[in-house]
Write a protein that holds these residues in place. Structure first.
Motif, mmCIF file in Angstrom:
data_model
loop_
_atom_site.group_PDB
_atom_site.id
_atom_site.type_symbol
_atom_site.label_atom_id
_atom_site.label_comp_id
_atom_site.label_asym_id
_atom_site.label_seq_id
_atom_site.Cartn_x
_atom_site.Cartn_y
_atom_site.Cartn_z
ATOM 1 N N GLN A 123 0.836 -1.203 0.000
ATOM 2 C CA GLN A 123 0.000 0.000 0.000
ATOM 3 C C GLN A 123 0.867 1.248 0.000
ATOM 4 O OE1 GLN A 123 -3.705 0.508 2.444
ATOM 5 N NE2 GLN A 123 -2.469 2.054 3.500
ATOM 6 N N ASP A 124 1.949 1.250 0.767
ATOM 7 C CA ASP A 124 2.849 2.405 0.788
ATOM 8 C C ASP A 124 3.447 2.660 -0.589
ATOM 9 O OD1 ASP A 124 2.335 2.707 3.453
ATOM 10 O OD2 ASP A 124 4.252 1.894 4.145
ATOM 11 N N ARG A 125 3.789 1.581 -1.283
ATOM 12 C CA ARG A 125 4.372 1.744 -2.620
ATOM 13 C C ARG A 125 3.336 2.340 -3.572
ATOM 14 N NH1 ARG A 125 4.365 -1.434 -6.948
ATOM 15 N NH2 ARG A 125 3.542 -3.232 -5.805
ATOM 16 N N HIS A 126 2.131 1.817 -3.524
ATOM 17 C CA HIS A 126 1.066 2.359 -4.368
ATOM 18 C C HIS A 126 0.799 3.826 -4.026
ATOM 19 C CE1 HIS A 126 -1.025 -1.564 -5.884
ATOM 20 N NE2 HIS A 126 0.291 -1.677 -5.841
ATOM 21 N N ARG A 127 0.811 4.119 -2.740
ATOM 22 C CA ARG A 127 0.575 5.497 -2.317
ATOM 23 C C ARG A 127 1.642 6.431 -2.875
ATOM 24 N NH1 ARG A 127 -0.597 7.422 3.880
ATOM 25 N NH2 ARG A 127 -0.851 9.645 3.466
ATOM 26 N N GLY A 128 2.899 5.985 -2.873
ATOM 27 C CA GLY A 128 3.970 6.799 -3.431
ATOM 28 C C GLY A 128 3.751 7.101 -4.901
ATOM 29 N N VAL A 129 3.287 6.094 -5.647
ATOM 30 C CA VAL A 129 3.024 6.289 -7.081
ATOM 31 C C VAL A 129 1.871 7.272 -7.276
ATOM 32 C CG1 VAL A 129 2.278 5.157 -9.220
ATOM 33 C CG2 VAL A 129 3.932 4.013 -7.716
ATOM 34 N N VAL A 130 0.788 7.087 -6.512
ATOM 35 C CA VAL A 130 -0.389 7.944 -6.666
ATOM 36 C C VAL A 130 -0.061 9.386 -6.266
ATOM 37 C CG1 VAL A 130 -2.724 8.383 -5.811
ATOM 38 C CG2 VAL A 130 -2.025 6.051 -6.396
ATOM 39 N N GLU A 131 0.695 9.568 -5.197
ATOM 40 C CA GLU A 131 1.053 10.926 -4.772
ATOM 41 C C GLU A 131 1.986 11.596 -5.777
ATOM 42 O OE1 GLU A 131 2.544 10.421 -0.800
ATOM 43 O OE2 GLU A 131 0.543 10.606 0.091
ATOM 44 N N ALA A 132 2.901 10.828 -6.363
ATOM 45 C CA ALA A 132 3.773 11.389 -7.398
ATOM 46 C C ALA A 132 2.955 11.790 -8.625
ATOM 47 C CB ALA A 132 4.849 10.376 -7.778
ATOM 48 N N PHE A 133 1.959 10.955 -8.968
ATOM 49 C CA PHE A 133 1.069 11.273 -10.087
ATOM 50 C C PHE A 133 0.298 12.557 -9.808
ATOM 51 C CE2 PHE A 133 -3.342 10.942 -11.637
ATOM 52 C CZ PHE A 133 -3.121 10.980 -13.008
ATOM 53 N N LEU A 134 -0.209 12.707 -8.580
ATOM 54 C CA LEU A 134 -0.963 13.902 -8.216
ATOM 55 C C LEU A 134 -0.074 15.145 -8.293
ATOM 56 C CD1 LEU A 134 -3.456 15.347 -7.151
ATOM 57 C CD2 LEU A 134 -2.797 14.630 -4.834
ATOM 58 N N THR A 135 1.160 15.044 -7.810
ATOM 59 C CA THR A 135 2.092 16.176 -7.862
ATOM 60 C C THR A 135 2.364 16.587 -9.307
ATOM 61 O OG1 THR A 135 3.143 15.527 -5.784
ATOM 62 C CG2 THR A 135 4.415 16.946 -7.254
ATOM 63 N N ALA A 136 2.584 15.595 -10.159
ATOM 64 C CA ALA A 136 2.846 15.884 -11.569
ATOM 65 C C ALA A 136 1.619 16.494 -12.238
ATOM 66 C CB ALA A 136 3.273 14.607 -12.291
ATOM 67 N N ALA A 137 0.425 15.997 -11.881
ATOM 68 C CA ALA A 137 -0.805 16.539 -12.471
ATOM 69 C C ALA A 137 -1.009 17.989 -12.056
ATOM 70 C CB ALA A 137 -1.995 15.682 -12.036
ATOM 71 N N ARG A 138 -0.779 18.286 -10.780
ATOM 72 C CA ARG A 138 -0.940 19.666 -10.302
ATOM 73 C C ARG A 138 0.015 20.621 -11.003
ATOM 74 N NH1 ARG A 138 -1.342 18.214 -3.844
ATOM 75 N NH2 ARG A 138 -3.624 18.030 -3.732
ATOM 76 N N GLY A 139 1.227 20.147 -11.260
ATOM 77 C CA GLY A 139 2.222 20.997 -11.891
ATOM 78 C C GLY A 139 2.190 20.987 -13.399
ATOM 79 N N GLY A 140 1.311 20.162 -13.984
ATOM 80 C CA GLY A 140 1.273 20.058 -15.439
ATOM 81 C C GLY A 140 2.594 19.561 -16.008
ATOM 82 N N ASP A 141 3.267 18.675 -15.270
ATOM 83 C CA ASP A 141 4.598 18.193 -15.640
ATOM 84 C C ASP A 141 4.484 16.992 -16.580
ATOM 85 O OD1 ASP A 141 7.178 17.146 -15.737
ATOM 86 O OD2 ASP A 141 7.607 17.638 -13.642
#
Length: 282
Positions: free
Chosen positions: A157-175
């Protein structure tokens, strides 16, 4: 007294969001009519009176079940001030507000009063018109719903959470670069058409198309917060704590293999949403 009023407005914002000011004003009117006569503990009196007002408002809102849905609401949300959203997220936790809104009115009041404000169960029983054991059961049932039941072992779950949070950060920044790294080459995005601008397809396939579609809607990402969705890490988009839609995210390896945007109110009510615990220690 002004400080008490400010504190209760913040408290009620957690309970009933947009109805908070009305509840505070009604509580203050009742206090004015009472004139303070016979009130030995102002904080306890306000807790009891305003909590009962909140409970009535929550029950009325549940009965009405006014369900905002579609592009109009999404655009209004995207136009809200990011500073206010940041303050709300820091003050109570946006994920907690989302999950609280899935609880029944009495469950929500019992949980908030006891678990967040340490109000004794004797007073909660009086506020909710329950027996003492029933009031304890209300808070216990709410606590279980808030915490949820993870479907994966803690490390996964922690690994999945890391992926999802990285995805959210990239989405917010339009990266785009980060999104292309995080998305699987054959990733699929499916979305309720009501969440999309006219002409945008409900289904996108391939990392490039999905990344471009994610960047197109990046303004809404600031309202997103990681939550458990049916036991797995996903995202809830919830301006001012009111659930707009949920992203059910499929993670394979260290990449997002698919995500689905769920917005239909009936489908949202069928999802089990819970607050994510802090990542487990390595």
């Amino acid at each position: 007294m002004r400080g008490h009023k400010r504190a209760f407005r913040d408290y009620l914002a957690e309970l009933v969001a947009g109805d908070a000011e009305d509840a505070v004003q009604e509580g203050w009117l009742r206090l004015s009519r009472a004139g303070g006569t016979g009130i030995d503990n102002l904080g306890a009196w306000l807790t009891t009176v305003v909590s009962r007002i909140c409970l009535d408002m929550l029950r009325a809102r549940t009965a009405r079940r006014e369900e905002p849905y579609g592009e109009d609401l999404a655009e209004r949300a995207a136009g809200d001030g990011p500073e206010e959203e940041a303050v709300l997220a820091e003050s109570v936790g946006l994920a907690l507000l989302v999950v609280l809104d899935t609880l029944g009115p009495a469950e929500r009041v019992a949980f908030v009063l006891h678990d967040l404000f340490a109000v004794p169960f004797e007073r909660i029983a009086a506020i909710t018109d329950r027996s003492l054991p029933a009031a304890k059961k209300l808070a216990s049932r709410a606590r279980h719903k808030v915490r949820g039941t993870p479907a994966l072992p803690a490390a996964e779950q922690d690994r999945h959470r890391g992926v999802v949070e990285a995805f959210l950060t990239a989405a917010r920044g339009g990266d785009m670069g980060a999104l292309l790294e995080l998305l699987a080459p054959d990733v699929v995005r499916r979305a309720d058409p009501a969440t999309l601008p006219p002409g945008v397809p409900a289904e996108l396939r391939g990392a490039r198309a999905v990344a471009e579609g994610t960047v197109l809607l990046r303004r809404r990402a600031r309202f997103a917060v990681p939550v458990l969705v049916d036991g797995r890490v996903g995202l809830a988009v919830a301006p001012r704590g009111r659930l707009l839609y949920v992203l059910r995210v499929t993670v394979e390896g260290d990449r997002v293999a698919a995500y689905e945007v769920v917005a239909d109110p009936a489908l949202l009510r069928g999802l089990e949403l819970a607050v994510l615990d802090a990542p487990s220690a390595a």
